[in-house]
Design an enzyme around this catalytic site. Structure first.
Site, PDB file in Angstrom:
ATOM      1  CG  HIS A   2      -5.520  -3.786   2.107  1.00 19.75           C
ATOM      2  ND1 HIS A   2      -4.927  -2.918   1.230  1.00 19.75           N
ATOM      3  CD2 HIS A   2      -6.406  -4.516   1.380  1.00 19.75           C
ATOM      4  CE1 HIS A   2      -5.434  -3.110   0.023  1.00 19.75           C
ATOM      5  NE2 HIS A   2      -6.337  -4.074   0.088  1.00 19.75           N
ATOM      6  CD  GLN A  18      -7.771  -5.157  -3.214  1.00 11.84           C
ATOM      7  OE1 GLN A  18      -7.323  -5.149  -2.072  1.00 11.84           O
ATOM      8  NE2 GLN A  18      -8.829  -5.878  -3.544  1.00 11.84           N
ATOM      9  CB  CYS A  49      -2.645  -0.249   6.171  1.00 12.61           C
ATOM     10  SG  CYS A  49      -3.786  -0.462   4.801  1.00 12.61           S
ATOM     11  CB  CYS A  83      -0.881  -0.034   1.239  1.00 11.68           C
ATOM     12  SG  CYS A  83      -1.762   1.490   1.552  1.00 11.68           S
ATOM     13  CD  GLU A  84      -0.303   5.029  -4.085  1.00 14.24           C
ATOM     14  OE1 GLU A  84      -1.115   5.939  -4.262  1.00 14.24           O
ATOM     15  OE2 GLU A  84       0.362   4.528  -4.993  1.00 14.24           O
ATOM     16  CG  HIS A  85      -2.619   5.340   1.061  1.00 12.71           C
ATOM     17  ND1 HIS A  85      -3.764   4.655   0.732  1.00 12.71           N
ATOM     18  CD2 HIS A  85      -2.479   6.298   0.111  1.00 12.71           C
ATOM     19  CE1 HIS A  85      -4.291   5.185  -0.358  1.00 12.71           C
ATOM     20  NE2 HIS A  85      -3.530   6.175  -0.753  1.00 12.71           N
ATOM     21  CG  HIS A  86      -0.636   3.291   6.111  1.00 13.27           C
ATOM     22  ND1 HIS A  86      -1.877   3.151   5.529  1.00 13.27           N
ATOM     23  CD2 HIS A  86      -0.742   4.290   7.014  1.00 13.27           C
ATOM     24  CE1 HIS A  86      -2.707   4.027   6.062  1.00 13.27           C
ATOM     25  NE2 HIS A  86      -2.049   4.725   6.972  1.00 13.27           N
TER      26      HIS A  86
END
Length: 187
Positions: A144, A116, A146, A75-78
């Site tokens: 996920h 995703q 995260c 995941c590019e956020h976390h």
């Protein structure tokens, strides 16, 4: 990939966590993380479209399905992994490719910082562009981390995304046939 920058960033990260970088068991961690990044993020430097260069003329116009392709991405956020499986179906219009080529497209796109939703769309779009089939359906089911180990902390929650193109979008019976094949029991 600039592995030296990754090593420096990991050192700063560990220092910020007040980790003793002189400990024997952790002193090589920045280098190991840089080497890991080279392996798991290699998709950033590969063109998945090149995997579909081998195109065979075939008079097959029924569903071709790769089911339960194991996936992992980050995941590019976390920068935490999501792990699951992808299902890729298409109906050729006299053009097919090797089955392993489809799995390689999935793998390359997974080996990037991702979300995703975008991953699902990218897989479908590349197949539509390169094979020009009558239709494509891509479904991804993933957990996920995260959501599992931080934030809402809901282990076991599965996120499902789908993209349908062409005949799968406009013909309900064809879409239902593909869904039946994907979600049928393996018994």
């Amino acid at each position: 990939m600039d592995k030296k920058k990754i090593e420096m960033a990991v050192k700063l990260f560990l220092e910020a966590l007040n980790v003793d970088l002189n400990r024997k068991d952790i002193s090589s961690t920045p280098k190991r993380v840089a080497e890991m990044c080279e392996e798991i993020f290699m998709g950033q430097f590969l063109n998945p479209e090149e995997e579909l260069e081998v195109i065979l003329e075939q008079k097959h116009d029924e569903i071709i399905l790769l089911k339960d392709i194991p996936i992992f991405s980050f995941c590019e956020h976390h920068i935490l992994p999501f792990i699951g499986k992808a299902h890729v179906a298409y109906i050729p219009d006299n053009r097919i490719t090797g089955l392993s080529k489809l799995a390689r497209v999935v793998d390359i796109l997974c080996r990037r910082l991702q979300v995703q939703e975008r991953l699902t769309t990218e897989i479908a779009d590349i197949i539509m562009k390169k094979l020009r089939p009558k239709g494509v359906m891509v479904i991804i089911e993933a957990e996920h981390l995260c959501m599992t180990i931080r934030g809402v902390k809901k282990p076991g929650t599965i996120t499902t995304t789908s993209v349908v193109r062409g005949v799968f979008r406009i013909n309900q019976k064809t879409r239902e046939e593909a869904l039946s094949l994907i979600f049928s029991s393996n018994k």
